[in-house]
Design a protein around this motif. Sequence first.
Motif, mmCIF file in Angstrom:
data_model
loop_
_atom_site.group_PDB
_atom_site.id
_atom_site.type_symbol
_atom_site.label_atom_id
_atom_site.label_comp_id
_atom_site.label_asym_id
_atom_site.label_seq_id
_atom_site.Cartn_x
_atom_site.Cartn_y
_atom_site.Cartn_z
ATOM 1 N N ALA A 263 0.824 -1.209 0.000
ATOM 2 C CA ALA A 263 0.000 0.000 0.000
ATOM 3 C C ALA A 263 0.860 1.261 0.000
ATOM 4 C CB ALA A 263 -0.941 -0.005 1.210
ATOM 5 N N ILE A 264 1.945 1.260 0.736
ATOM 6 C CA ILE A 264 2.861 2.402 0.729
ATOM 7 C C ILE A 264 3.367 2.629 -0.694
ATOM 8 C CG2 ILE A 264 5.143 3.198 1.486
ATOM 9 C CD1 ILE A 264 4.522 1.766 4.191
ATOM 10 N N GLY A 265 3.771 1.568 -1.343
ATOM 11 C CA GLY A 265 4.235 1.668 -2.722
ATOM 12 C C GLY A 265 3.155 2.148 -3.671
ATOM 13 N N TRP A 266 1.932 1.644 -3.502
ATOM 14 C CA TRP A 266 0.815 2.058 -4.358
ATOM 15 C C TRP A 266 0.536 3.545 -4.201
ATOM 16 C CZ3 TRP A 266 -2.877 -2.349 -2.554
ATOM 17 C CH2 TRP A 266 -2.618 -3.513 -3.277
ATOM 18 N N ALA A 267 0.490 4.004 -2.956
ATOM 19 C CA ALA A 267 0.199 5.422 -2.697
ATOM 20 C C ALA A 267 1.266 6.311 -3.330
ATOM 21 C CB ALA A 267 0.108 5.669 -1.197
ATOM 22 N N LEU A 268 2.515 5.939 -3.154
ATOM 23 C CA LEU A 268 3.601 6.731 -3.729
ATOM 24 C C LEU A 268 3.614 6.640 -5.251
ATOM 25 C CD1 LEU A 268 6.377 5.961 -1.122
ATOM 26 C CD2 LEU A 268 5.270 8.175 -1.515
ATOM 27 N N ARG A 269 3.378 5.466 -5.784
ATOM 28 C CA ARG A 269 3.340 5.299 -7.239
ATOM 29 C C ARG A 269 2.238 6.153 -7.856
ATOM 30 N NH1 ARG A 269 1.992 -0.426 -8.798
ATOM 31 N NH2 ARG A 269 -0.094 0.309 -8.371
ATOM 32 N N ASP A 270 1.061 6.126 -7.247
ATOM 33 C CA ASP A 270 -0.045 6.923 -7.762
ATOM 34 C C ASP A 270 0.303 8.412 -7.717
ATOM 35 O OD1 ASP A 270 -2.901 7.129 -8.637
ATOM 36 O OD2 ASP A 270 -3.011 8.295 -6.770
ATOM 37 N N TYR A 271 0.865 8.871 -6.621
ATOM 38 C CA TYR A 271 1.199 10.289 -6.504
ATOM 39 C C TYR A 271 2.383 10.672 -7.391
ATOM 40 C CZ TYR A 271 1.620 14.933 -4.524
ATOM 41 O OH TYR A 271 1.680 16.296 -4.374
ATOM 42 N N SER A 272 3.216 9.708 -7.747
ATOM 43 C CA SER A 272 4.358 10.020 -8.615
ATOM 44 C C SER A 272 3.913 10.465 -10.005
ATOM 45 C CB SER A 272 5.307 8.823 -8.732
ATOM 46 O OG SER A 272 4.774 7.811 -9.572
ATOM 47 N N LYS A 273 2.704 10.125 -10.403
ATOM 48 C CA LYS A 273 2.177 10.577 -11.688
ATOM 49 C C LYS A 273 1.874 12.078 -11.652
ATOM 50 C CE LYS A 273 -0.077 6.124 -12.350
ATOM 51 N NZ LYS A 273 -1.389 5.457 -12.402
ATOM 52 N N THR A 274 1.636 12.606 -10.467
ATOM 53 C CA THR A 274 1.319 14.019 -10.281
ATOM 54 C C THR A 274 2.551 14.815 -9.866
ATOM 55 O OG1 THR A 274 -0.921 13.435 -9.616
ATOM 56 C CG2 THR A 274 -0.140 15.618 -8.974
ATOM 57 N N ASN A 275 3.350 14.237 -8.946
ATOM 58 C CA ASN A 275 4.494 14.966 -8.404
ATOM 59 C C ASN A 275 5.687 14.011 -8.241
ATOM 60 O OD1 ASN A 275 6.275 16.606 -7.018
ATOM 61 N ND2 ASN A 275 4.721 17.457 -5.650
ATOM 62 N N PRO A 276 6.327 13.654 -9.337
ATOM 63 C CA PRO A 276 7.436 12.692 -9.253
ATOM 64 C C PRO A 276 8.625 13.202 -8.432
ATOM 65 C CG PRO A 276 7.286 13.623 -11.452
ATOM 66 C CD PRO A 276 6.081 14.094 -10.700
ATOM 67 N N THR A 277 8.842 14.502 -8.419
ATOM 68 C CA THR A 277 9.961 15.056 -7.653
ATOM 69 C C THR A 277 9.759 14.820 -6.160
ATOM 70 O OG1 THR A 277 10.273 16.741 -9.348
ATOM 71 C CG2 THR A 277 11.298 17.149 -7.210
ATOM 72 N N TRP A 278 8.534 15.042 -5.680
ATOM 73 C CA TRP A 278 8.254 14.832 -4.260
ATOM 74 C C TRP A 278 8.429 13.359 -3.887
ATOM 75 C CZ3 TRP A 278 5.221 11.958 -1.071
ATOM 76 C CH2 TRP A 278 5.194 12.341 0.271
ATOM 77 N N VAL A 279 7.908 12.480 -4.726
ATOM 78 C CA VAL A 279 7.998 11.039 -4.444
ATOM 79 C C VAL A 279 9.457 10.591 -4.441
ATOM 80 C CG1 VAL A 279 7.397 8.728 -5.267
ATOM 81 C CG2 VAL A 279 5.684 10.551 -5.274
ATOM 82 N N ALA A 280 10.238 11.029 -5.416
ATOM 83 C CA ALA A 280 11.659 10.659 -5.460
ATOM 84 C C ALA A 280 12.376 11.155 -4.206
ATOM 85 C CB ALA A 280 12.312 11.227 -6.712
ATOM 86 N N GLY A 281 12.056 12.362 -3.759
ATOM 87 C CA GLY A 281 12.658 12.894 -2.544
ATOM 88 C C GLY A 281 12.246 12.120 -1.313
ATOM 89 N N PHE A 282 10.973 11.719 -1.247
ATOM 90 C CA PHE A 282 10.495 10.919 -0.113
ATOM 91 C C PHE A 282 11.236 9.595 -0.054
ATOM 92 C CE2 PHE A 282 7.879 7.807 1.991
ATOM 93 C CZ PHE A 282 7.436 8.477 3.130
ATOM 94 N N ILE A 283 11.371 8.946 -1.192
ATOM 95 C CA ILE A 283 12.079 7.664 -1.232
ATOM 96 C C ILE A 283 13.528 7.851 -0.795
ATOM 97 C CG2 ILE A 283 12.944 5.824 -2.739
ATOM 98 C CD1 ILE A 283 10.370 6.256 -4.436
ATOM 99 N N GLU A 284 14.175 8.870 -1.321
ATOM 100 C CA GLU A 284 15.583 9.116 -0.990
ATOM 101 C C GLU A 284 15.771 9.358 0.505
ATOM 102 O OE1 GLU A 284 19.542 9.204 -1.385
ATOM 103 O OE2 GLU A 284 18.127 8.668 -2.978
ATOM 104 N N LYS A 285 14.891 10.170 1.102
ATOM 105 C CA LYS A 285 15.004 10.487 2.531
ATOM 106 C C LYS A 285 14.700 9.291 3.424
ATOM 107 C CE LYS A 285 12.193 13.975 2.627
ATOM 108 N NZ LYS A 285 11.338 15.096 3.069
ATOM 109 N N ASN A 286 13.857 8.385 2.964
ATOM 110 C CA ASN A 286 13.353 7.325 3.838
ATOM 111 C C ASN A 286 13.711 5.922 3.393
ATOM 112 O OD1 ASN A 286 11.648 9.002 5.728
ATOM 113 N ND2 ASN A 286 10.866 9.644 3.744
ATOM 114 N N LYS A 287 14.591 5.783 2.415
ATOM 115 C CA LYS A 287 14.863 4.460 1.842
ATOM 116 C C LYS A 287 15.408 3.465 2.852
ATOM 117 C CE LYS A 287 19.256 5.906 -0.114
ATOM 118 N NZ LYS A 287 19.929 6.228 -1.354
ATOM 119 N N GLU A 288 16.079 3.939 3.890
ATOM 120 C CA GLU A 288 16.614 3.027 4.907
ATOM 121 C C GLU A 288 15.498 2.380 5.721
ATOM 122 O OE1 GLU A 288 19.828 2.241 5.052
ATOM 123 O OE2 GLU A 288 20.182 3.610 3.383
#
Length: 78
Positions: A39-64
């Motif tokens: 579900a976390i992945g689905w939510a981020l994937r869906d929002y990446s269609k609207t704001n890919p920069t925010w999603v990429a930043g979220f992943i980078e900050k929280n990937k650990e």
Amino acid sequence: MRRVAIDHQLLRKEKTNVQLMEKILLHNLNQTEFFINKAIGWALRDYSKTNPTWVAGFIEKNKERMADLSIKEASKYL
């Protein structure tokens, strides 16, 4: 209930409450349950269609703290 909270803004696009989504996602990181991580992945994937920069930043900050499954799903359209 956690999964519903994560998914409740799917398809909202520009109307997504990003601060709320981030808060919910952060509270659900470090999970071992498959469907929560999916579900976390689905939510981020869906929002990446609207704001890919925010999603990429979220992943980078929280990937650990994110499951590989969540990262894989979230990165699909990046």
